[in-house]
Motif scaffolding. Structure first.
Motif, PDB file in Angstrom:
ATOM      1  N   SER A 174       2.742  -1.383   5.194  1.00  0.00           N
ATOM      2  CA  SER A 174       2.005  -0.152   5.512  1.00  0.00           C
ATOM      3  C   SER A 174       2.965   1.025   5.663  1.00  0.00           C
ATOM      4  N   SER A 175       2.792   2.027   4.829  1.00  0.00           N
ATOM      5  CA  SER A 175       3.562   3.278   4.965  1.00  0.00           C
ATOM      6  C   SER A 175       2.884   4.146   6.012  1.00  0.00           C
ATOM      7  N   MET A 176       3.678   4.837   6.820  1.00  0.00           N
ATOM      8  CA  MET A 176       3.045   5.840   7.693  1.00  0.00           C
ATOM      9  C   MET A 176       2.827   7.118   6.888  1.00  0.00           C
ATOM     10  N   ILE A 177       1.580   7.532   6.807  1.00  0.00           N
ATOM     11  CA  ILE A 177       1.223   8.780   6.133  1.00  0.00           C
ATOM     12  C   ILE A 177       0.431   9.611   7.142  1.00  0.00           C
ATOM     13  N   ASN A 178       1.015  10.728   7.551  1.00  0.00           N
ATOM     14  CA  ASN A 178       0.379  11.588   8.552  1.00  0.00           C
ATOM     15  C   ASN A 178      -0.024  10.810   9.794  1.00  0.00           C
ATOM     16  N   THR A 183       5.771  -2.001   8.854  1.00  0.00           N
ATOM     17  CA  THR A 183       5.455  -0.568   8.842  1.00  0.00           C
ATOM     18  C   THR A 183       6.718   0.221   8.507  1.00  0.00           C
ATOM     19  N   ALA A 184       6.565   1.213   7.656  1.00  0.00           N
ATOM     20  CA  ALA A 184       7.695   2.089   7.308  1.00  0.00           C
ATOM     21  C   ALA A 184       7.347   3.505   7.741  1.00  0.00           C
ATOM     22  N   THR A 185       8.251   4.100   8.524  1.00  0.00           N
ATOM     23  CA  THR A 185       7.993   5.439   9.056  1.00  0.00           C
ATOM     24  C   THR A 185       9.247   6.300   8.925  1.00  0.00           C
ATOM     25  N   GLY A 186       9.035   7.573   8.598  1.00  0.00           N
ATOM     26  CA  GLY A 186      10.176   8.473   8.516  1.00  0.00           C
ATOM     27  C   GLY A 186      10.817   8.674   9.876  1.00  0.00           C
ATOM     28  N   GLY A 187       9.999   8.887  10.883  1.00  0.00           N
ATOM     29  CA  GLY A 187      10.505   9.083  12.242  1.00  0.00           C
ATOM     30  C   GLY A 187      10.653   7.761  12.983  1.00  0.00           C
ATOM     31  N   VAL A 188      11.042   7.890  14.254  1.00  0.00           N
ATOM     32  CA  VAL A 188      11.199   6.700  15.112  1.00  0.00           C
ATOM     33  C   VAL A 188      10.018   6.666  16.069  1.00  0.00           C
ATOM     34  N   SER A 203       0.808  -1.234   0.000  1.00  0.00           N
ATOM     35  CA  SER A 203       0.000   0.000   0.000  1.00  0.00           C
ATOM     36  C   SER A 203       0.834   1.275   0.000  1.00  0.00           C
ATOM     37  N   SER A 204       2.111   1.181  -0.382  1.00  0.00           N
ATOM     38  CA  SER A 204       2.924   2.398  -0.352  1.00  0.00           C
ATOM     39  C   SER A 204       2.545   3.332  -1.490  1.00  0.00           C
ATOM     40  N   PRO A 205       2.243   4.596  -1.186  1.00  0.00           N
ATOM     41  CA  PRO A 205       1.984   5.557  -2.263  1.00  0.00           C
ATOM     42  C   PRO A 205       3.275   6.033  -2.915  1.00  0.00           C
ATOM     43  N   ARG A 206       4.440   5.495  -2.480  1.00  0.00           N
ATOM     44  CA  ARG A 206       5.720   5.988  -3.010  1.00  0.00           C
ATOM     45  C   ARG A 206       6.273   5.092  -4.114  1.00  0.00           C
ATOM     46  N   GLY A 207       5.439   4.241  -4.653  1.00  0.00           N
ATOM     47  CA  GLY A 207       5.842   3.417  -5.788  1.00  0.00           C
ATOM     48  C   GLY A 207       7.041   2.547  -5.479  1.00  0.00           C
ATOM     49  N   THR A 208       7.997   2.531  -6.394  1.00  0.00           N
ATOM     50  CA  THR A 208       9.137   1.627  -6.242  1.00  0.00           C
ATOM     51  C   THR A 208      10.053   2.021  -5.080  1.00  0.00           C
ATOM     52  N   GLU A 209       9.871   3.232  -4.545  1.00  0.00           N
ATOM     53  CA  GLU A 209      10.672   3.678  -3.398  1.00  0.00           C
ATOM     54  C   GLU A 209      10.165   3.076  -2.087  1.00  0.00           C
ATOM     55  N   GLY A 210       8.994   2.514  -2.112  1.00  0.00           N
ATOM     56  CA  GLY A 210       8.314   2.105  -0.872  1.00  0.00           C
ATOM     57  C   GLY A 210       9.072   1.031  -0.109  1.00  0.00           C
ATOM     58  N   LEU A 211       9.461   1.368   1.114  1.00  0.00           N
ATOM     59  CA  LEU A 211      10.211   0.406   1.928  1.00  0.00           C
ATOM     60  C   LEU A 211       9.284  -0.652   2.521  1.00  0.00           C
ATOM     61  N   SER A 212       8.057  -0.263   2.836  1.00  0.00           N
ATOM     62  CA  SER A 212       7.123  -1.275   3.361  1.00  0.00           C
ATOM     63  C   SER A 212       6.841  -2.322   2.291  1.00  0.00           C
ATOM     64  N   THR A 213       6.711  -1.872   1.049  1.00  0.00           N
ATOM     65  CA  THR A 213       6.476  -2.809  -0.061  1.00  0.00           C
ATOM     66  C   THR A 213       7.693  -3.702  -0.258  1.00  0.00           C
ATOM     67  N   ARG A 214       8.867  -3.074  -0.206  1.00  0.00           N
ATOM     68  CA  ARG A 214      10.110  -3.848  -0.419  1.00  0.00           C
ATOM     69  C   ARG A 214      10.245  -4.966   0.616  1.00  0.00           C
ATOM     70  N   GLY A 232      12.893   5.682  11.103  1.00  0.00           N
ATOM     71  CA  GLY A 232      13.997   6.630  11.238  1.00  0.00           C
ATOM     72  C   GLY A 232      14.759   6.830   9.944  1.00  0.00           C
ATOM     73  N   THR A 233      14.031   6.926   8.850  1.00  0.00           N
ATOM     74  CA  THR A 233      14.691   7.059   7.538  1.00  0.00           C
ATOM     75  C   THR A 233      14.790   8.510   7.069  1.00  0.00           C
ATOM     76  N   VAL A 234      14.272   9.453   7.861  1.00  0.00           N
ATOM     77  CA  VAL A 234      14.285  10.855   7.379  1.00  0.00           C
ATOM     78  C   VAL A 234      15.442  11.686   7.926  1.00  0.00           C
TER      79      VAL A 234
HETATM   80  C1  FMN Z   1       2.622  12.292   2.372  1.00  0.00           C
HETATM   81  C2  FMN Z   1       3.577  11.719   3.387  1.00  0.00           C
HETATM   82  C3  FMN Z   1       3.261  11.813   4.724  1.00  0.00           C
HETATM   83  C4  FMN Z   1       4.144  11.308   5.677  1.00  0.00           C
HETATM   84  N1  FMN Z   1       3.817  11.383   7.004  1.00  0.00           N
HETATM   85  C5  FMN Z   1       4.688  10.931   7.934  1.00  0.00           C
HETATM   86  C6  FMN Z   1       4.388  11.019   9.318  1.00  0.00           C
HETATM   87  O1  FMN Z   1       3.335  11.467   9.725  1.00  0.00           O
HETATM   88  N2  FMN Z   1       5.313  10.573  10.203  1.00  0.00           N
HETATM   89  C7  FMN Z   1       6.494  10.018   9.799  1.00  0.00           C
HETATM   90  O2  FMN Z   1       7.302   9.620  10.642  1.00  0.00           O
HETATM   91  N3  FMN Z   1       6.799   9.907   8.487  1.00  0.00           N
HETATM   92  C8  FMN Z   1       5.924  10.346   7.554  1.00  0.00           C
HETATM   93  N4  FMN Z   1       6.218  10.228   6.224  1.00  0.00           N
HETATM   94  C9  FMN Z   1       7.443   9.507   5.838  1.00  0.00           C
HETATM   95  C10 FMN Z   1       7.070   8.078   5.495  1.00  0.00           C
HETATM   96  O3  FMN Z   1       6.454   7.423   6.594  1.00  0.00           O
HETATM   97  C11 FMN Z   1       8.308   7.293   5.089  1.00  0.00           C
HETATM   98  O4  FMN Z   1       8.788   7.847   3.870  1.00  0.00           O
HETATM   99  C12 FMN Z   1       8.018   5.835   4.902  1.00  0.00           C
HETATM  100  O5  FMN Z   1       9.176   5.175   4.460  1.00  0.00           O
HETATM  101  C13 FMN Z   1       6.852   5.639   3.942  1.00  0.00           C
HETATM  102  O6  FMN Z   1       6.613   4.253   3.745  1.00  0.00           O
HETATM  103  P1  FMN Z   1       7.045   3.563   2.372  1.00  0.00           P
HETATM  104  O7  FMN Z   1       8.521   3.634   2.319  1.00  0.00           O
HETATM  105  O8  FMN Z   1       6.519   2.182   2.518  1.00  0.00           O
HETATM  106  O9  FMN Z   1       6.363   4.335   1.298  1.00  0.00           O
HETATM  107  C14 FMN Z   1       5.346  10.709   5.264  1.00  0.00           C
HETATM  108  C15 FMN Z   1       5.648  10.602   3.917  1.00  0.00           C
HETATM  109  C16 FMN Z   1       4.764  11.100   2.986  1.00  0.00           C
HETATM  110  C17 FMN Z   1       5.103  10.964   1.512  1.00  0.00           C
END
Ligand code: FMN
Length: 205
Positions: free
Chosen positions: A93-97, A138-143, A9-20, A178-180
């Protein structure tokens, strides 16, 4: 032989770490068990949001449904069948907001269905599915596993609750987090998850 359902379900296409990593787990399990993988790619083929045709259609007998209601209910039935037939479900599952993406939420909105995947018993709601192992990536930018932001993880607890609500309580969580914080932190985060995935697959062997 294991039947594996891979839900991405990653909206980031081929970049999606949850998908990978979800894909790596599904393929690793298949290599070990000789099973099959059904892919439900919610990013490439997004589900529509639920609407009156589905909500009203599922509440009435099939012969009373309009063509639009029948179509909406058929889709939900197909999604439930896919889930029911799986022994193992791997969800990316990507974390989105701070929660799961709406792409994944739409899947849950179709499969959480009174009388089908949950019922009301004497002691309250009861999940009607069972005996499935769930790997939740789950993939999240933060920790969020610990630290200041842990209280704002509205993704893992929510997804565990939804799965448990329909009877799926055997959930193993794999985080990429913690990828951001720059390339070094991202590489370290990915290496940590790679090690966890190896360990998960060795245990499953
Ligand atoms: C639109 C959008 C919203 C995001 N919201 C959050 C967030 O609320 N908290 C967070 O830690 N990371 C957030 N991120 C970073 C993503 O969680 C991170 O890039 C993660 O790897 C996404 O999962 P994916 O790699 O499977 O796509 C957001 C990224 C995008 C593109």
């Amino acid at each position: 032989m294991t039947t594996i359902l891979l839900v991405t379900s990653s909206p980031r296409g081929t970049e999606g770490l949850s998908t990978r990593f979800a894909t790596e787990i599904a393929e690793g399990l298949k290599a070990r068990s000789g099973g099959t993988i059904t892919v439900r790619d919610l990013a490439t083929n997004p589900l529509q949001h639920i609407a009156p045709a589905y909500i009203n259609g599922r509440a009435i007998p099939s012969e009373s449904r309009t063509p639009e209601q029948a179509e909406a209910v058929r889709l939900a039935e197909a999604l439930v069948d896919e889930l029911r037939h799986a022994d193992t479900v791997v969800i990316g599952s990507s974390m989105i907001n701070f929660g799961p993406s709406s792409l994944l939420k739409a899947w849950f909105d179709h499969i959480i269905w009174p009388g089908v995947t949950f019922g009301y018993g004497e002691d309250g709601p009861k999940g009607l599915l069972s005996n499935k192992k769930i790997y939740l990536v789950t993939a999240t930018g933060g920790v969020f596993s610990a630290g200041d932001y842990a209280p704002f993880d509205f993704q893992t607890g929510y997804l565990r609750h939804l799965l448990g609500f329909i009877g799926l309580t055997d959930v193993e969580l794999i985080r990429v987090e913690g990828t951001v914080f720059g390339p070094d932190a991202a590489n370290a985060a990915i290496a940590t998850t790679e090690a966890q995935v190896r360990e998960v697959l060795e245990r499953a062997a």
